[in-house]
Design an enzyme around this catalytic site. Structure first.
Site, PDB file in Angstrom:
ATOM      1  N   SER A   1       0.832  -1.211   0.000  1.00 58.52           N
ATOM      2  CA  SER A   1       0.000   0.000   0.000  1.00 58.52           C
ATOM      3  C   SER A   1       0.869   1.265   0.000  1.00 58.52           C
ATOM      4  O   SER A   1       1.656   1.489   0.922  1.00 58.52           O
ATOM      5  CB  SER A   1      -0.895  -0.012   1.250  1.00 58.52           C
ATOM      6  OG  SER A   1      -1.251   1.297   1.622  1.00 58.52           O
TER       7      SER A   1
HETATM    8  N1  GSH Z   1      -6.427   8.329   2.310  1.00 56.77           N
HETATM    9  C1  GSH Z   1      -6.008   7.182   3.081  1.00 56.77           C
HETATM   10  C2  GSH Z   1      -6.134   5.951   2.213  1.00 56.77           C
HETATM   11  C3  GSH Z   1      -6.045   4.694   3.055  1.00 56.77           C
HETATM   12  C4  GSH Z   1      -6.505   3.500   2.272  1.00 56.77           C
HETATM   13  O1  GSH Z   1      -7.538   3.537   1.552  1.00 56.77           O
HETATM   14  N2  GSH Z   1      -5.773   2.407   2.397  1.00 56.77           N
HETATM   15  C5  GSH Z   1      -6.131   1.208   1.675  1.00 56.77           C
HETATM   16  C6  GSH Z   1      -4.887   0.495   1.242  1.00 56.77           C
HETATM   17  S1  GSH Z   1      -3.992   1.436   0.059  1.00 56.77           S
HETATM   18  C7  GSH Z   1      -6.943   0.320   2.600  1.00 56.77           C
HETATM   19  O2  GSH Z   1      -6.618   0.180   3.768  1.00 56.77           O
HETATM   20  N3  GSH Z   1      -8.000  -0.281   2.084  1.00 56.77           N
HETATM   21  C8  GSH Z   1      -8.819  -1.173   2.836  1.00 56.77           C
HETATM   22  C9  GSH Z   1     -10.219  -0.688   3.021  1.00 56.77           C
HETATM   23  O3  GSH Z   1     -10.524   0.466   2.604  1.00 56.77           O
HETATM   24  O4  GSH Z   1     -11.016  -1.435   3.563  1.00 56.77           O
HETATM   25  C10 GSH Z   1      -4.553   7.379   3.549  1.00 56.77           C
HETATM   26  O5  GSH Z   1      -3.820   8.161   2.917  1.00 56.77           O
HETATM   27  O6  GSH Z   1      -4.185   6.783   4.556  1.00 56.77           O
END
Ligand code: GSH
Length: 218
Positions: free
Chosen positions: A12
């Site tokens: 990520s």
């Molecule tokens: N805007 C957030 C994005 C965080 C995000 O969406 N992370 C993703 C991985 S890249 C995640 O955890 N996805 C799992 C979910 O949304 O359930 C940041 O910069 O921390």
């Protein structure tokens, strides 16, 4: 006092940006990897910590925080407020914040929009307009780097570390960066930063996954 804990998924980009900042601040950290592909972020224990179930998330003693840019600025202000990584001068800080928003809302947002159909909807190609949108953002980044070594001026800041997490991802999914001279030189310069290789491994894993799904190279 309990150590700083980072809930992390190495592929990520936002999660890698936080780890880059932790490495550059030389903080002790306990890393808890959550494999998003296996749904580990949906486990009850993690949802109790972060009901939005996203990585990166930190737990610092009893203080919980998610959203990568919020975490990053908190870490500098909490652990090394005088660091050049997040300058205290309001005008310089304003530029750093602008670059952070540029990463979130433009560069990373465009990468995300291009790869999500590949990750989640079995798409096997990325539409040309999405590739062009990423290149257009890289051109903007190239302009920021005109006549200076780092994206905000003469020092490396948290903006560089966030943008490194995104640009390395773009590199590893196969977009040729060589037409962006300033970005290419900056990317080389970043190789001396703590955590560069660790970030590169995560980007490589992400890029390899995306490339394996595409009918033709990016
Ligand atoms: N805007 C957030 C994005 C965080 C995000 O969406 N992370 C993703 C991985 S890249 C995640 O955890 N996805 C799992 C979910 O949304 O359930 C940041 O910069 O921390």
């Amino acid at each position: 006092m309990a150590p700083l804990v980072l809930y992390h998924f190495p592929v990520s980009p936002p999660s890698r940006s936080v780890l880059l900042v932790i490495r550059n601040l030389e903080l002790d950290v306990e890393i808890k990897v959550l494999n998003l592909m296996a749904g580990e972020h949906m486990q009850e224990d993690f949802i109790k910590i972060n009901p939005q179930h996203t990585v990166p998330t930190i737990v610092d003693d009893e203080y919980v925080l998610w959203e990568s840019k919020a975490i990053i600025t908190y870490l500098v202000e909490q652990y090394n407020p005088e660091s050049d990584l997040y300058p205290t001068d309001p005008k310089l800080r304003g530029i750093v914040n602008q670059r952070l928003y540029f990463d979130s809302t433009v560069l990373y947002a465009r990468v995300f929009s291009a790869v999500v159909p590949v990750m989640r909807q079995a798409a096997t190609s990325i539409p040309q307009e999405k590739k062009d949108a990423i290149k257009d953002a890289l051109r903007t980044l190239d302009g920021y780097l005109d006549g200076q070594d780092w994206t905000t001026g003469e020092n490396c800041t948290v903006a560089d570390l966030c943008l490194l997490a995104t640009v390395s991802t773009i590199d590893k999914i196969g977009l040729d960066l060589s037409e962006f001279d300033n970005v290419s030189a900056w990317y080389d310069r970043c190789s001396s930063l703590p955590g560069y290789d660790e970030n590169g491994e995560g980007a490589e894993a992400f890029g390899g996954f995306i490339k394996s799904k595409l009918d033709e190279p990016f």
